[in-house]
Design a protein around this motif. Structure first.
Motif, short mmCIF file in Angstrom:
data_model
loop_
_atom_site.label_atom_id
_atom_site.label_comp_id
_atom_site.label_asym_id
_atom_site.label_seq_id
_atom_site.Cartn_x
_atom_site.Cartn_y
_atom_site.Cartn_z
N LEU A 184 0.69 -1.28 0.00
CA LEU A 184 0.13 0.08 0.02
C LEU A 184 0.75 1.15 0.07
CD1 LEU A 184 -2.84 1.30 0.44
CD2 LEU A 184 -2.45 1.15 2.82
N ILE A 185 2.05 1.19 0.87
CA ILE A 185 2.91 2.31 0.97
C ILE A 185 3.75 2.66 -0.25
CG2 ILE A 185 4.92 3.39 2.33
CD1 ILE A 185 3.54 2.06 4.84
N ARG A 186 4.33 1.40 -0.82
CA ARG A 186 5.04 1.49 -1.98
C ARG A 186 4.03 2.06 -3.49
NH1 ARG A 186 8.04 -4.00 -2.19
NH2 ARG A 186 8.08 -3.26 -4.26
N GLY B 295 5.20 8.27 -10.08
CA GLY B 295 4.92 7.39 -11.61
C GLY B 295 5.83 6.65 -11.83
N PHE B 296 6.31 5.47 -11.14
CA PHE B 296 7.07 4.49 -11.20
C PHE B 296 5.94 3.39 -11.73
CE2 PHE B 296 10.29 6.02 -8.86
CZ PHE B 296 11.54 5.98 -9.47
N GLU B 297 6.29 2.66 -13.03
CA GLU B 297 5.36 1.64 -13.52
C GLU B 297 5.45 0.29 -13.07
OE1 GLU B 297 5.24 2.31 -17.58
OE2 GLU B 297 4.35 4.43 -17.29
N LYS B 298 7.12 -0.21 -12.80
CA LYS B 298 7.43 -1.29 -12.58
C LYS B 298 7.80 -1.35 -11.03
CE LYS B 298 9.03 -1.34 -16.98
NZ LYS B 298 10.15 -1.45 -18.03
N GLU B 299 7.17 -1.02 -10.14
CA GLU B 299 7.15 -1.15 -8.76
C GLU B 299 7.50 -2.64 -8.17
OE1 GLU B 299 8.41 -0.17 -4.98
OE2 GLU B 299 8.40 0.93 -6.58
N PHE B 300 6.50 -3.61 -8.63
CA PHE B 300 6.50 -4.74 -8.02
C PHE B 300 7.28 -5.86 -8.58
CE2 PHE B 300 3.24 -2.06 -6.12
CZ PHE B 300 3.53 -2.15 -4.97
N ASP B 301 7.87 -6.74 -8.30
CA ASP B 301 8.80 -7.61 -8.91
C ASP B 301 8.91 -9.12 -8.25
OD1 ASP B 301 10.42 -7.52 -6.55
OD2 ASP B 301 11.79 -5.81 -7.76
N ASP B 302 9.68 -10.05 -8.78
CA ASP B 302 9.70 -11.25 -8.33
C ASP B 302 10.56 -11.38 -7.01
OD1 ASP B 302 12.06 -10.90 -9.36
OD2 ASP B 302 12.09 -12.67 -10.82
N GLU C 233 28.76 5.96 -1.78
CA GLU C 233 28.44 5.40 -3.37
C GLU C 233 29.45 4.95 -3.97
OE1 GLU C 233 28.41 9.22 -6.15
OE2 GLU C 233 27.72 9.98 -4.21
N PHE C 234 29.13 3.94 -4.96
CA PHE C 234 30.27 3.30 -5.78
C PHE C 234 29.47 3.05 -7.26
CE2 PHE C 234 27.89 -0.40 -3.88
CZ PHE C 234 27.70 -1.00 -5.00
N GLY C 235 30.25 3.04 -8.17
CA GLY C 235 30.05 2.88 -9.56
C GLY C 235 29.29 4.01 -10.13
N GLU C 236 28.77 4.02 -11.25
CA GLU C 236 28.42 4.96 -11.98
C GLU C 236 26.98 5.28 -11.85
OE1 GLU C 236 30.13 6.98 -14.04
OE2 GLU C 236 31.69 5.91 -13.20
N GLU C 237 26.37 6.36 -12.19
CA GLU C 237 24.77 6.54 -12.08
C GLU C 237 23.94 5.71 -13.24
OE1 GLU C 237 23.42 10.60 -12.06
OE2 GLU C 237 24.86 11.05 -10.38
N PHE C 238 22.80 5.26 -12.90
CA PHE C 238 22.21 4.47 -13.94
C PHE C 238 20.83 4.67 -13.76
CE2 PHE C 238 22.42 1.90 -10.20
CZ PHE C 238 21.01 1.62 -10.13
N PHE C 239 19.87 4.71 -14.84
CA PHE C 239 18.32 5.00 -14.70
C PHE C 239 17.72 3.38 -14.57
CE2 PHE C 239 19.87 8.64 -17.05
CZ PHE C 239 18.95 9.74 -16.60
N ASP C 240 16.74 3.65 -13.31
CA ASP C 240 15.82 2.77 -13.16
C ASP C 240 14.43 3.54 -13.71
OD1 ASP C 240 13.84 0.85 -12.26
OD2 ASP C 240 14.66 1.04 -10.21
#
Length: 143
Positions: free
Chosen positions: A20-22, A31-38, A122-129
């Motif tokens: 519910l919160i998520r 506006g995320f569309e892929k919030e829930f996953d396996d 932080e580590f690594g490069e920025e990426f898009f989710d």
């Protein structure tokens, strides 16, 4: 954290208030569309309740032998009250109790200062989710 309670349970079906919160924070507000996953059925979900109502959530799961924390969400009316920190801390404590030495997370870039204040680096490069820039961060929680 006076007046608040925590519930930690494995599997989203055992802690449905986390969903519910998520939904409210990540889907409707951000506006995320892929919030829930396996991962959700096997992750540990933490919910903070204030006045009997769910006000914050987060999850933790094993990722290649490392505790991965994520999906930290606080409903708008409760932001700025250190409740997000409480969720992260509870999940870190759970990870420690289950033998993990380090936690990692994928932070929205706009939230990285929040995690830095909690000891994450932080580590690594920025990426898009989806459309949102993220950065990987980690913290040693036990020697």
């Amino acid at each position: 954290m006076s007046g608040f309670t925590l519930k930690i349970a494995e599997g989203l079906e055992n802690n449905p208030d986390a969903k519910l919160i998520r939904e409210n924070v990540f889907v409707y507000e951000q506006g995320f569309e892929k919030e829930f996953d396996d991962i959700d059925p096997k992750a540990v979900h933490c919910v903070v309740y204030g006045g009997g109502f769910p006000v914050a959530a987060g999850r933790m799961f094993n990722c290649d032998g490392q505790a991965h924390i994520g999906r930290i969400a606080v409903v708008k009316a409760y932001r700025g009250k250190k409740i997000g920190s409480t969720v992260v801390s509870a999940l870190e404590d759970y990870a420690k109790a289950h033998g993990y030495k380090e936690t990692a997370l994928s932070a929205q870039v706009r939230a990285k200062e929040f995690y830095q204040k909690l000891g994450y680096k932080e580590f690594g490069e920025e990426f898009f989710d989806e459309y949102c820039p993220h950065i990987m961060m980690k913290k040693i929680i036990s020697e």
